[in-house]
Write an enzyme that holds these catalytic residues in place. Structure first.
Site, PDB file in Angstrom:
ATOM      1  N   GLN A  76      11.578   1.132  14.951  1.00  0.00           N
ATOM      2  CA  GLN A  76      11.827   0.026  13.973  1.00  0.00           C
ATOM      3  C   GLN A  76      13.212   0.383  13.661  1.00  0.00           C
ATOM      4  OE1 GLN A  76       8.874  -1.770  11.124  1.00  0.00           O
ATOM      5  NE2 GLN A  76      10.166  -0.313   9.728  1.00  0.00           N
ATOM      6  N   TYR A  89       1.027  -1.171  -0.125  1.00  0.00           N
ATOM      7  CA  TYR A  89      -0.164   0.093  -0.146  1.00  0.00           C
ATOM      8  C   TYR A  89       0.912   1.233   0.176  1.00  0.00           C
ATOM      9  CZ  TYR A  89      -4.681   1.697   0.136  1.00  0.00           C
ATOM     10  OH  TYR A  89      -5.887   2.396  -0.417  1.00  0.00           O
ATOM     11  N   GLU A 134       4.209   8.003  -0.949  1.00  0.00           N
ATOM     12  CA  GLU A 134       5.402   8.624  -1.387  1.00  0.00           C
ATOM     13  C   GLU A 134       6.714   8.428  -0.339  1.00  0.00           C
ATOM     14  OE1 GLU A 134       7.898  10.901  -3.166  1.00  0.00           O
ATOM     15  OE2 GLU A 134       6.051  10.151  -3.979  1.00  0.00           O
ATOM     16  N   GLY A 180      12.097   3.849   6.717  1.00  0.00           N
ATOM     17  CA  GLY A 180      11.766   5.170   6.858  1.00  0.00           C
ATOM     18  C   GLY A 180      11.718   5.778   8.473  1.00  0.00           C
ATOM     19  N   LYS A 234       3.217  10.612   6.082  1.00  0.00           N
ATOM     20  CA  LYS A 234       2.636   9.797   4.948  1.00  0.00           C
ATOM     21  C   LYS A 234       2.470   8.365   5.834  1.00  0.00           C
ATOM     22  CE  LYS A 234       2.866  12.061   0.858  1.00  0.00           C
ATOM     23  NZ  LYS A 234       1.930  12.228  -0.260  1.00  0.00           N
ATOM     24  N   HIS A 268       7.178   5.540   0.729  1.00  0.00           N
ATOM     25  CA  HIS A 268       7.948   4.260   0.276  1.00  0.00           C
ATOM     26  C   HIS A 268       8.801   4.656  -0.919  1.00  0.00           C
ATOM     27  CE1 HIS A 268       4.303   2.499   2.464  1.00  0.00           C
ATOM     28  NE2 HIS A 268       5.530   1.781   3.050  1.00  0.00           N
TER      29      HIS A 268
END
Lengths: 295, 295
Positions: free
Chosen positions: B158, B37, B40, B152, B189, B42
């Site tokens: 993470q 899904y 921007e 990200g 995002k 990713h």
């Protein structure tokens, strides 16, 4: 040829990269992870690896992570010079002997655990042991990125754990289990055998002797419970023997066999595994059976 | 060029091996692990990887292991066709979209866990989440064996967990943290933004707006406790906002800062991190500060 002694990860990676670059077509790398104090069992792993690979890395690292607080980490036997001689005779290309600081430069926070396979046998009496094994083996796998890794079946549970970890985590490494090597009288080779005094050494033969009788007892139609009683009785005939466990499990899943059924009817391989203390020395031995093929 | 769609591990390994064989000198491989899904954020990771590597693998896998029993695994948004279009526009070479059966062909027994970094922030409210992340990322790392992997910073915890795992386990992979990408009005995002209704969407701006004020509040000499009160007050001004956490921690160790000291005097980078629910939708955002450089 004398193996190259390497103590640093970066240098080891560079050696392996050079080997792979110079042998682009057939650059197979084998890894034999050990804690040193090498005996004929380790030598057999090294020989097998050097037959099957262009480069064999023998790692020697007494991994603190896999020892419990009351275990023999500090007194675990070490003999670098002798180990290098054994490695040379058996054909190792590189002996990787990192310090604890090299392997754990900061407090280790990452743990690899394999559930299900680690709560019985040695896992029951050595909590955290197999987490330590799985973690250090995955570190060594990442450092060497071998094509094949060789492990002795004397530590059958360790082989099962490492093989399962390798499969679950998609490590592109072939785990090669190798047969237990024994003294001429049957005692399984172990770095810990040096701890035994002459009386203990003599009585320790009861491990391999009990296992040698297992095929006959299976032919008699014994169930798991009956076999365990029989083996325990035999081991207890030696006054210095203190049984830690006698277990029969399916292999490699290490699950209990169907109860009350003759073991000879098992459709899965069976592992008969023993851990017995003589004084302060803990010995293990096992036998892997394939009843379906026997019958 | 349309990326190649690969659904099987063996085929992916073969594609990568061929690439490395054909580009022996400069065969850099980049991995962008995602749950699909794509937005921007990713796309920016894929673009960066395709600038820095000859081959970029985008993986799309909604990993059941990292969702709790009450979380949104089943309703997590999926759109393969759109994802492939985004991947193509951003320059991915391969889109790896395995099934759950391909990634977990048997019950998974092996878990990778990173202690210390995972008990706060999202780890506190999502028990087991980061074990699931570390385990699937290490699987993807073993499958692809990339030179670089792109993550990200919106998921700052993470990034910290994956970087620590990579270091602790000696994975020969460079972890590349990339900046959070935002909507023109400031909302970070996220694939989960599609769940927001118009009112929630409007009020969700309070996350980025609170963070935007943090540098000024730090200049005012605020301590951690004062900053948290100030941010909480600001977020609570939006009636639909339900705060899950507002935390200030050092980065990348995710430890509490020295208490009662102005944060502007911190010698370590600071992460200001928020998790806020709007209806059923859980949003996160954060800001990484370098006070030592600010002053």
């Amino acid at each position: 040829m004398t193996p190259k002694i390497v103590r640093h990860i970066a240098e080891l990676r560079e050696e392996i990269a050079v080997f792979r670059r110079l042998n682009p077509e057939n650059a197979q790398v084998g890894l034999v992870p050990t804690m040193g104090y090498l005996h004929e069992g380790h030598a057999s792993l090294i020989r097998r690896s050097s037959q099957e690979n262009g480069l064999t890395v023998l790692s020697i690292f007494v991994n603190p992570l896999q020892f419990g607080p009351t275990e023999d980490y500090d007194r675990y036997p070490r003999d670098e010079a002798r180990d290098v001689a054994v490695a040379k005779a058996a054909g190792a290309s590189i002996v990787f002997m990192p310090s604890v600081e090299e392997m754990y430069p900061e407090p280790n926070r990452t743990t690899v655990s394999v559930s299900g396979l680690t709560d019985r046998l040695c896992g029951a009496s050595r909590p955290g042991h197999f987490d330590g094994v799985a973690t250090v083996v995955s570190k060594l796998f990442h450092i060497v990125l071998p094509d094949h890794a060789y492990f002795g079946m004397k530590d059958a549970q360790q082989v099962a754990v490492v093989a399962r970890m390798t499969r679950d985590l998609n490590l592109p490494i072939d785990i090669v289990p190798c047969p237990t090597v024994r003294e001429s009288d049957g005692l399984a080779k172990s770095s810990r055998n040096v701890y035994l005094n002459p009386d203990e050494r003599k009585q320790a033969l009861v491990l391999s002797q009990s296992l040698a009788q297992v095929p006959g007892w299976l032919e008699d139609g014994m169930t798991e419970a009956e076999l365990v009683v029989r083996i325990r009785g035999k081991i207890r005939s030696q006054p210095l023997a203190n049984i830690e466990y006698v277990e029969v499990l399916t292999y490699p899943d290490l699950a209990p066999p169907v109860p009350d059924r003759p073991l000879s009817e098992s459709k899965e391989p069976l592992l008969v595994a023993l851990a017995v203390r003589f004084g302060k020395t803990r010995l293990i031995d096992n036998m892997l059976m394939f009843p379906a093929e026997v019958n």
